[in-house]
Design a protein around this motif. Structure first.
Motif, mmCIF file in Angstrom:
data_model
loop_
_atom_site.group_PDB
_atom_site.id
_atom_site.type_symbol
_atom_site.label_atom_id
_atom_site.label_comp_id
_atom_site.label_asym_id
_atom_site.label_seq_id
_atom_site.Cartn_x
_atom_site.Cartn_y
_atom_site.Cartn_z
ATOM 1 N N PHE B 144 0.882 -1.169 0.000
ATOM 2 C CA PHE B 144 0.000 0.000 0.000
ATOM 3 C C PHE B 144 0.915 1.212 0.000
ATOM 4 N N ALA B 148 2.778 0.485 3.831
ATOM 5 C CA ALA B 148 2.165 -0.708 4.420
ATOM 6 C C ALA B 148 2.133 -1.872 3.445
ATOM 7 N N HIS B 149 1.899 -3.051 4.008
ATOM 8 C CA HIS B 149 1.535 -4.238 3.240
ATOM 9 C C HIS B 149 0.120 -4.608 3.649
ATOM 10 N N GLU B 150 -0.633 -5.126 2.675
ATOM 11 C CA GLU B 150 -2.003 -5.532 2.962
ATOM 12 C C GLU B 150 -2.259 -6.925 2.406
ATOM 13 N N LEU B 162 -10.580 -6.756 2.627
ATOM 14 C CA LEU B 162 -9.309 -6.538 3.334
ATOM 15 C C LEU B 162 -9.250 -7.435 4.568
ATOM 16 N N ARG B 165 -3.437 -5.643 7.625
ATOM 17 C CA ARG B 165 -2.513 -4.596 7.196
ATOM 18 C C ARG B 165 -1.303 -4.574 8.132
ATOM 19 N N GLY B 167 1.626 -2.051 8.862
ATOM 20 C CA GLY B 167 1.923 -0.662 8.521
ATOM 21 C C GLY B 167 3.136 -0.098 9.227
#
Lengths: 177, 479
Positions: B144, B148-150, B162, B165, B167
């Motif tokens: 993201f 972040a990674h999601e 979703l 996350r 972050g």
């Protein structure tokens, strides 16, 4: 009263002398005091830049400054964001891979470009200054080294970078000219 | 005599200029191709595209495509499906019928222009493959922006949900996710590390409950270090528990190197980020020229080499293909290209060959935008693995390489898509002013198990689905 005036005169003379010394130390070195030298580092990922030396007489200590553009190296939006970035990009590692920051860096403006400046201790008694300033997605990296007081090396370096000739060159270099 | 010389010089100059002008793409020009042809396209809502991943799910073939941030002119393109401006994120496209790709959904990403926004990276794992995943889920791991990674459940790709996350990061990028174990190598940039990009290793076997394993990088990048800072990471690829190796590519277009790491030591060794602990899992490090970086390091272990078939030793070789990333427009840097390393003797890896598109074949330095390599396909599906590799080469499009003899890779096909009205300009500064040109900027490429090739464009031209023809098809052993 008559016996006091020689003392007062001596004090004025001493103060004048001190301020002269301080003035000498604080005064920016004249641009003419700097002479260009050959780029002293082996080829790396970036083309060689320009290198300059200022002698002890003119700058209070021998100072060398190395500067080169790094095109397409900078975060286009945030520019030079922190001291870690100065550690990474300012070319101080070319002087010595073992450098230790003396303190947190400061923001700096050079040739109308914004960035950061940081002072380092190198091996022995040498100190170094790293400067990274950015223009859009490009970077101007400056490293300087000298013996003794880091503040003196920094003053001399910034004064040199403020000269019109160097400002013009930096602007042109960042345009790929 | 002087007049004749002048005439010859002028003619030469005119020819040169005409050649340069003719090299530039114009809207309406056909694509340029050899042994590859266009099957279908999608404009991806005119969003700058990065990583495509093609996944087979529920009898459908779905393309998940990451995007860079928007442009100065259009920071948040309008999503025609919602009628609203949305920051570039992830495109989800049904490519079951590659001639008629169907855009299913855009998941917005982080606000920000170019590399500062979007959601560039995407990887997919089926829940049934992950040790603790929901068997009915299909998980999409994406970045993201930089922060972040999601993880999303994309079992219904038109309605993603979703899940998680991770972050608080400063520069995410090219991740890798082992679907059989759930181990993920997340290119992150932890806030206290001295480099923009390093690896955070997570156990994502249960995507709803990420478990951090460790931080990893090079000695000198860790928190509290002083002195020179080694080149930042670009991305890793793991061979999983069976191969027990993780190949890390460092650098982008400068100071790059390949690092070969023992996966077991990496995951189970001492984790405190000290110089000794960071060195512990490293097997070898092979530097590239300081003028090149390593964007993609693609392992091809145990390759049979026909030329060595009768040799008593060394008939098969472990090969890593290294792809640099060109950054500067109009050849403003050293050529970024493709390298092949023989890593059979791991402690002494050796570069054995290279490949670049001949610049003169298309006057690519004059066309505008970047010219040079960026990335390769990363699918290890049998259809192409260890036979053909596809390289995204920016304004030179996609190049198909026969790599069966990696000591002598050779080009067997190429496809340079046409530009469209959506294709964004690329500029260089001349005498203080921007001079801009419009050219295709094929950024990333991926393949699917059927043999289709998916090329996406950094300059907003969209997705191009291709297939091989003639000699290139024969080289792959396709009917």
């Amino acid at each position: 009263m008559m016996r006091l005036w020689p003392v007062i005169a001596a004090m004025f003379l001493a103060l004048g002398g001190l301020s002269e010394v301080a003035g000498y130390e604080m005064a920016p070195p004249r641009a003419a005091a700097w002479r260009e030298i050959a780029w002293p580092f082996p080829r790396d990922g970036w083309p060689a830049g320009r290198a300059f030396r200022c002698g002890t007489v003119e700058c209070g200590a021998e100072v060398e400054v190395y500067l080169r553009p790094k095109l397409g190296f900078c975060n286009c939006d945030s520019g030079v964001a922190d001291d870690d970035e100065v550690d990474r990009v300012a070319d101080v590692d070319m002087i010595s891979p073992r450098f230790v920051p003396l303190r947190a860096g400061d923001v700096v403006d050079v040739a109308d470009m914004h960035g950061r400046i940081r002072a380092y201790r190198l091996d022995g008694s040498r100190t170094a200054i790293g400067i990274a300033v950015s223009h859009r997605c490009d970077l101007m990296a400056v490293a300087a080294q000298g013996r003794g007081d880091a503040a003196r090396v920094q003053r001399a370096t910034l004064a040199f970078l403020g000269s019109q000739e160097i400002r013009n060159w930096m602007t042109a270099a960042l345009e790929g000219r | 005599m002087g007049g004749r010389v002048t005439a010859v010089c002028c003619t030469f100059l005119v020819v040169l200029l005409a050649n340069a002008a003719s090299a530039q793409q114009k809207i309406g020009d056909p694509p340029e191709a050899s042994n590859m042809k266009l099957v279908g396209t999608n404009d991806l809502q005119a969003r700058s595209a990065y990583q495509p991943t093609i996944h087979h799910q529920d009898n459908s073939w779905i393309a998940y495509i990451g995007h860079h941030g928007g442009t100065d002119d259009i920071p948040d393109p309008v999503n025609p499906m919602t009628g609203k401006p949305e920051p570039n994120g992830t495109s989800i496209v049904d490519v079951t019928d590659p001639a008629h790709p169907k855009y299913l959904r855009h998941i917005p990403g982080q606000e920000g222009r170019y590399e500062a926004g979007g959601a560039q990276m995407v990887r997919i794992c089926d829940g049934k493959d992950l040790p603790k995943g929901d068997r009915n889920a299909v998980y999409m791991l994406r970045t993201f922006g930089s922060e972040a990674h999601e993880i999303w459940d994309v079992a219904d790709p038109a309605n993603p949900v979703l899940i998680t996350r991770i972050g608080g990061l400063k520069d995410t990028h090219k991740n890798f996710w082992e679907c059989s174990t759930g181990i993920a190598y997340l290119v992150s940039g932890a806030p206290d590390w001295r480099t923009r990009r390093m690896t955070q290793i997570y156990d994502l076997s249960d995507p709803a409950h990420p478990v951090k394993i460790r931080d990893f990088g090079l000695p000198g990048q860790e928190p509290g270090a002083t002195g020179a800072v080694p080149t930042e990471l670009h991305g890793p690829i793991s061979t999983g528990p069976k191969g027990n190796r993780v190949y890390f590519g460092y650098g982008t277009n400068k100071g790059g190197f390949l690092q070969i790491v023992d996966r077991d030591k990496l995951l189970n060794g001492p984790k405190e980020p000290t110089p000794d602990n960071l060195t512990f899992p490293e097997i070898a490090r092979m530097p590239l020229s300081a003028m090149n970086g390593a964007h993609t390091v693609f392992p091809m272990p145990d390759m049979p080499i026909a030329e060595f078939a009768r040799d008593k030793d060394g008939r098969t070789r472990d090969i890593v293909m290294i792809v640099d990333e060109a950054i500067q427009n109009e050849c403003g840097e050293a050529r970024q290209m493709v390298w092949f390393a023989d890593v059979t003797t791991e402690a002494r890896p050796m570069m054995i060959s290279s490949y670049t598109v001949p610049e003169v074949s298309g006057a690519f330095c004059e066309r505008g935008g970047r010219f040079g390599s960026h990335s390769s396909n990363e699918s290890m599906a049998p259809v192409y693995y260890k036979k053909l590799a596809f390289i995204a080469f920016f304004n030179a499009g996609v190049r198909a390489l026969d790599i069966r003899d990696p000591y002598h890779p050779r080009e067997v096909g190429y496809f340079i898509p046409s530009i469209t009205a959506a294709t964004d300009k690329r500029c260089v500064t001349i005498d203080g002013k921007d001079r801009c040109k419009v050219a295709i900027q094929t950024n990333n490429v991926e393949t699917d198990e059927r043999g289709y090739i998916y090329a996406v464009d950094r300059a907003n031209t969209g997705l191009h689905i291709l297939e091989l023809t003639d000699a290139a098809r024969a080289a792959a052993g396709l009917p």
